[in-house]
Design a protein around this motif. Structure first.
Motif, short mmCIF file in Angstrom:
data_model
loop_
_atom_site.label_atom_id
_atom_site.label_comp_id
_atom_site.label_asym_id
_atom_site.label_seq_id
_atom_site.Cartn_x
_atom_site.Cartn_y
_atom_site.Cartn_z
N THR A 28 -17.40 0.64 4.98
CA THR A 28 -16.47 -0.29 5.66
C THR A 28 -16.54 -0.06 7.16
O THR A 28 -16.54 -1.00 7.95
CB THR A 28 -15.03 -0.05 5.16
OG1 THR A 28 -15.01 -0.15 3.75
CG2 THR A 28 -14.07 -1.05 5.76
N LEU A 29 -16.60 1.22 7.54
CA LEU A 29 -16.65 1.55 8.95
C LEU A 29 -17.91 1.05 9.62
O LEU A 29 -17.92 0.71 10.79
CB LEU A 29 -16.54 3.07 9.14
CG LEU A 29 -15.15 3.65 8.93
CD1 LEU A 29 -15.21 5.15 8.83
CD2 LEU A 29 -14.23 3.23 10.07
N SER A 30 -19.00 1.00 8.86
CA SER A 30 -20.24 0.54 9.50
C SER A 30 -20.48 -0.94 9.23
O SER A 30 -21.56 -1.44 9.50
CB SER A 30 -21.42 1.40 9.07
OG SER A 30 -21.47 1.47 7.67
N GLY A 31 -19.48 -1.60 8.72
CA GLY A 31 -19.55 -3.06 8.63
C GLY A 31 -20.49 -3.59 7.57
O GLY A 31 -21.09 -4.64 7.74
N VAL A 32 -20.62 -2.87 6.47
CA VAL A 32 -21.47 -3.36 5.37
C VAL A 32 -20.71 -4.46 4.63
O VAL A 32 -19.48 -4.39 4.51
CB VAL A 32 -21.82 -2.19 4.41
CG1 VAL A 32 -22.63 -2.68 3.22
CG2 VAL A 32 -22.57 -1.11 5.16
N SER A 33 -21.45 -5.46 4.15
CA SER A 33 -20.79 -6.59 3.48
C SER A 33 -20.12 -6.12 2.19
O SER A 33 -20.53 -5.13 1.59
CB SER A 33 -21.79 -7.68 3.17
OG SER A 33 -22.59 -7.27 2.08
N ASN A 34 -19.12 -6.87 1.79
CA ASN A 34 -18.34 -6.49 0.61
C ASN A 34 -19.20 -6.31 -0.64
O ASN A 34 -19.04 -5.35 -1.37
CB ASN A 34 -17.26 -7.54 0.33
CG ASN A 34 -16.05 -7.32 1.22
OD1 ASN A 34 -15.91 -6.24 1.81
ND2 ASN A 34 -15.21 -8.31 1.33
N GLU A 35 -20.09 -7.27 -0.86
CA GLU A 35 -20.92 -7.20 -2.07
C GLU A 35 -21.76 -5.93 -2.09
O GLU A 35 -21.81 -5.22 -3.08
CB GLU A 35 -21.89 -8.40 -2.11
CG GLU A 35 -21.27 -9.64 -2.68
CD GLU A 35 -22.15 -10.85 -2.39
OE1 GLU A 35 -23.34 -10.81 -2.76
OE2 GLU A 35 -21.64 -11.80 -1.74
N GLU A 36 -22.41 -5.69 -0.94
CA GLU A 36 -23.30 -4.54 -0.87
C GLU A 36 -22.51 -3.25 -1.04
O GLU A 36 -22.95 -2.32 -1.73
CB GLU A 36 -24.02 -4.55 0.48
CG GLU A 36 -25.25 -3.64 0.47
CD GLU A 36 -25.96 -3.64 1.81
OE1 GLU A 36 -25.70 -4.55 2.62
OE2 GLU A 36 -26.76 -2.72 2.05
N LYS A 37 -21.32 -3.23 -0.41
CA LYS A 37 -20.47 -2.05 -0.54
C LYS A 37 -20.19 -1.77 -2.00
O LYS A 37 -20.32 -0.64 -2.48
CB LYS A 37 -19.13 -2.32 0.18
CG LYS A 37 -19.10 -1.81 1.57
CD LYS A 37 -17.79 -1.88 2.30
CE LYS A 37 -16.71 -2.76 1.79
NZ LYS A 37 -15.66 -2.99 2.82
N GLU A 38 -19.79 -2.81 -2.70
CA GLU A 38 -19.39 -2.65 -4.08
C GLU A 38 -20.58 -2.18 -4.93
O GLU A 38 -20.45 -1.28 -5.76
CB GLU A 38 -18.85 -3.98 -4.61
CG GLU A 38 -17.94 -3.80 -5.79
CD GLU A 38 -16.76 -4.75 -5.71
OE1 GLU A 38 -16.46 -5.38 -6.72
OE2 GLU A 38 -16.18 -4.89 -4.61
#
Ligand code: ADP
Ligand code: MG
Length: 780
Positions: A110-120
């Motif tokens: 989240t801190l490095s601004g990864v997209s929600n889908e990729e994060k999940e």
């Protein structure tokens, strides 16, 4: 990624003892290996891990990352380095308990601004890898220590860092679980550099490729030393940034875990808002009430221009020149005009001024009365005999005084004068009065009786008209309506004596039948339509202003008027007259050609300003003596009440404001407590690459929530309180719906509350952001 430590030193000085936590450490690490750091407690293992991970900064020496020096690293470079390249695992897991497992694992991304889908996707992968797939939807509080450590490992893994730093990862776990975790770490070490601190030599022996022994900040032994060669691969760091939305989410979930406290805080800090809300609602409502009543009542009262006006400016100046409220010193006496007298202004109402007034727009004032306060010579037939009567409301004794000595001494013949519509209609009466009996007047010789709302007619008015009535006596309207009064011309009424003075003739019968005599007739009895316009016309006889004009026209060339014009004496008494009373006398005898009073009835409260502005314009650039001042009763009342309301409102808001400041201080304290409580969280966020700004943001977000919450709560409570307040006020004052919360005020209050709370919390938030991450993570 390869790391080289070159002569790293890190000293801590507390008081006058200096601890050499790292004392000239030089080490190189391979791109992929599992290194264990062994050493007694206090030997500097954690410090080294923190320096390697960029959580803590070395005093001297250099840390080379892929051969690149970090001496010139800025704070943001370290933040990005931690976020991109480092994964931390701590002994006590450091899971943020108010966040879900998923949110914990994704925080770094989240801190490095990864997209929600990729994060999940990445988080799920990481959780699967650490064997937590089944427990993904649990809350941190529902997991065992081993499971929590797995979450921590997943969190460290999620961003796929090149370096994994583990500080006694099994220190808090039982043997069985320790082995499981170690297996997992060993597996992860296959494709990255893992540096693990432990004080357990067995574990180090069993799992790691290389063991480095530490003592007193120095490397004591290295089982597999490494000499790094030239490295050319440069590396790029991704900057980190927490969005305000993330900060809000973080604070919101945190607040949710302490609902009771949050509610109490919000309630306490909303009290100021409630206070101001109530004050505003009340003053708002009162002002509306006043405005309505004024618009209704006061607009109906005319702007009056009389021969003797009251110059309020002069009055104010006079009272000012008296100086302060103190008693004067010394024995010197000063001759001084009274305030009332100084304020008197003789208005020069001339033809020019009358013409000027006639040009007032009809859209601003429909009704204007030009009143010639001339004497009316009236007689009425009572019981077959004519006798003199008047329209006065004064009682007999006063009336006798008046007629016996000098009828002009009190100018005015009594009775009320109503204006003619400027289109020639008598709509003024129809608008404000209804007929109790009889009809509205239709001719200028028609007169009416004005009764008040209780049907009372002034007894003196009736007596002066020649009716024999007692107090509280009831009369039939039909006995009054149709009453005729003869209006006698001066030439018929006054007789010249050989001495040159004039006296009223007594031959009323003859006067009444003269050609010049007009017959006035009472056509109706009128009563005010609304309570508010009661008193617009005095209770008694009322006649049209055009009647006064007609009488003047008839009498202005009468013998007595002509005689008075050329005489320095009062032609009625033979006495000399003072210059001041001369105009009154002239007017009385019909010799004045201009009205003595002008009454302007504005069409509405708003239109009144147009009228007064127009009248003010006349005075512009005129010498003081040529000015014409008007009397605006409605205006002076409204500006008085308006000012009073404002003053009261300000005072009350001031008091409520104090409680706002109090709540601001309280919020600061609460935020500070929260900062203390969340020290660990701050450390974890920093380890994950959060910047100082991001930490500030987390707490600002929390105070924003508190501020909005207390603002909304305050506004709602204030709004709810307006209902009982209105019930109470209606009982006491008869006014309904006084307290009204203006929606704009409500919005403004929420904004003010938010701004103040954020301001109050910002300083502690900044303090929190400055906390040393290494110290924060050491704290219990
Ligand atoms: P280890 O992890 O090997 O137990 P640490 O690296 O935590 O040792 O500590 C090394 C030494 O530095 C200890 O003596 C500790 O007291 C000291 N130390 C660590 N952090 C601080 C600090 N912030 N201020 C003062 N002394 C510190
Ligand atoms: Mg330690």
């Amino acid at each position: 990624m390869m790391l080289d430590l070159k002569h790293i030193k890190k000293y801590y000085t507390v008081g006058d003892t200096t601890t050499k936590a790292l004392d000239d450490v030089s080490l190189s690490f391979r791109e992929k290996e599992f290194v264990s750091i062994l050493g007694a407690s206090g030997s500097g293992k954690t410090t080294m891990l923190n320096v390697i991970g960029g959580l803590d900064h070395y005093d001297s020496g250099d840390l080379l990352i892929n051969g690149q020096s970090t001496k010139t690293f800025k704070e943001s470079d370290w933040d990005a380095y931690r976020n991109n390249s480092i994964g931390f695992i701590f002994q006590d897991y450091n899971i943020i308990t108010h966040l879900s497992i998923m949110d914990n694992v994704t925080m770094g991304m989240t801190l490095s601004g990864v997209s929600n889908e990729e994060k999940e996707r990445k988080a799920t992968e990481a959780l699967e890898r650490v064997g937590l797939k089944k427990h993904m939807n649990k809350k941190p509080a529902q997991l065992s220590g081993g499971q929590l450590q797995r979450v921590a490992i997943a969190r460290a893994l999620a961003n796929d860092p090149e370096i994994l730093l583990a500080d006694e990862p099994t220190g808090a776990l039982d043997t069985q679980t320790s082995h499981e975790i170690m297996d997992l770490i060993k597996e992860l070490a296959q494709d990255r550099l893992v540096i693990m601190v432990t004080h357990n030599p067995d574990i180090a022996e069993e799992y790691s490729d290389r063991i480095i022994k530490f003592n007193d900040g120095k490397v004591l032994d290295d089982s597999e030393p490494y000499q790094s060669g030239e490295v050319n691969s440069d590396f790029q760091l991704n900057r980190t940034k927490m969005s305000f939305w993330t900060a809000l989410k973080l604070s919101f979930t945190n607040i949710k875990t302490k609902k009771g406290r949050t509610f109490l805080t919000m309630f306490a800090s909303s009290i100021g808002i409630i206070g101001i809300g109530i004050v505003l609602a009340l003053s708002n409502g009162f002002q509306k009430q006043i405005d309505n009543t004024q618009a209704e009542t006061l607009s109906q009262f005319p702007i009056t221009i009389s021969r003797v006006g009251l110059d309020s400016q002069a009055a104010a100046q006079n009272s000012q020149s008296n100086g302060k409220n103190n008693f004067a010193k010394g024995q010197t006496i000063r001759a001084k005009r009274s305030t009332a007298e100084s304020a008197q202004h003789i208005n020069k109402i001339d033809d020019d001024y009358v013409d000027y007034v006639k040009d007032i727009k009809k859209s601003a004032a429909k009704d204007i009365a030009y009143i010639y306060t001339t004497g009316f010579n009236l007689v009425r037939q009572v019981d077959g005999k004519y006798k003199p009567v008047t329209f006065s409301n004064l009682d007999e004794s006063q009336a006798q005084d008046q007629s016996s000595s000098d009828p002009s001494s009190s100018v005015g013949v009594g009775g009320a004068v109503y204006p003619t519509d400027r289109n020639g209609k008598m709509s003024f009466l129809k608008q404000n009065y209804k007929t109790l009996a009889g009809d509205y007047p239709s001719k200028k010789t028609d007169i009416v009786l004005i009764a008040d709302q209780h049907n009372n007619v002034n007894i003196n008015a009736l007596k002066n008209l020649g009716f024999d009535v007692k107090n509280n006596q009831d009369l039939k309207a039909s006995d009054l309506i149709g009453t005729k009064v003869k209006l006698i011309a001066n030439d018929d009424f006054y007789r010249k004596l050989p001495t040159g003075t004039f006296v009223p003739d007594k031959n009323y019968q003859q006067m009444a039948s003269s050609d010049q005599t007009k017959t006035l007739k009472i056509t109706g009895i009128l009563r005010t339509k609304s309570k508010n316009s009661d008193g617009l016309l005095a209770n008694g006889v009322a006649y049209n202003d055009r009647l006064t004009k007609e009488v003047v026209d008839q009498n202005k060339d009468s013998a007595i008027a002509n005689a008075q014009r050329s005489s320095e004496q009062n032609v009625l008494t033979g006495q000399s007259i003072k210059s001041a009373s001369r105009p009154d006398l002239m007017t009385y005898l019909g010799a004045a050609s201009v009205p003595s009073t002008i009454q302007i009835y504005p069409n509405s409260f708003d239109q009144k300003d147009r009228v007064t502005n127009y009248l003010d314009k006349y005075n512009k650039d005129k010498a003081s003596k040529d000015k014409v001042v008007y009397n605006d009763l409605a205006g002076s009342i409204s500006s008085l009440t308006g000012g009073l309301m404002d003053a009261i409102t300000f005072v009350l808001i001031g008091f409520a404001g104090i409680s706002l400041v109090t709540s601001m201080i309280m919020i600061a304290i609460i935020t500070y407590t929260s900062v203390l409580e969340r020290t660990k969280e701050i450390g974890v966020l920093k380890a994950l690459g959060a910047r100082k700004k991001d930490i500030t943001r987390v707490f600002d977000a929390e105070t924003t929530i508190l501020g909005v919450g207390s603002g909304v709560l305050g506004v709602i409570v204030a709004w709810l309180l307006t209902f009982p307040a209105n019930i109470l006020l209606e009982k006491v004052t008869d006014l309904s719906n006084v307290a009204q919360l203006n929606p704009w005020h409500a919005i403004l209050l929420v904004i003010i509350s938010t701004i103040l709370t954020v301001l109050g919390g910002h300083i502690p938030a900044r303090m929190g952001s400055k906390k040393d991450a290494a110290i924060a993570l050491r704290s219990e």
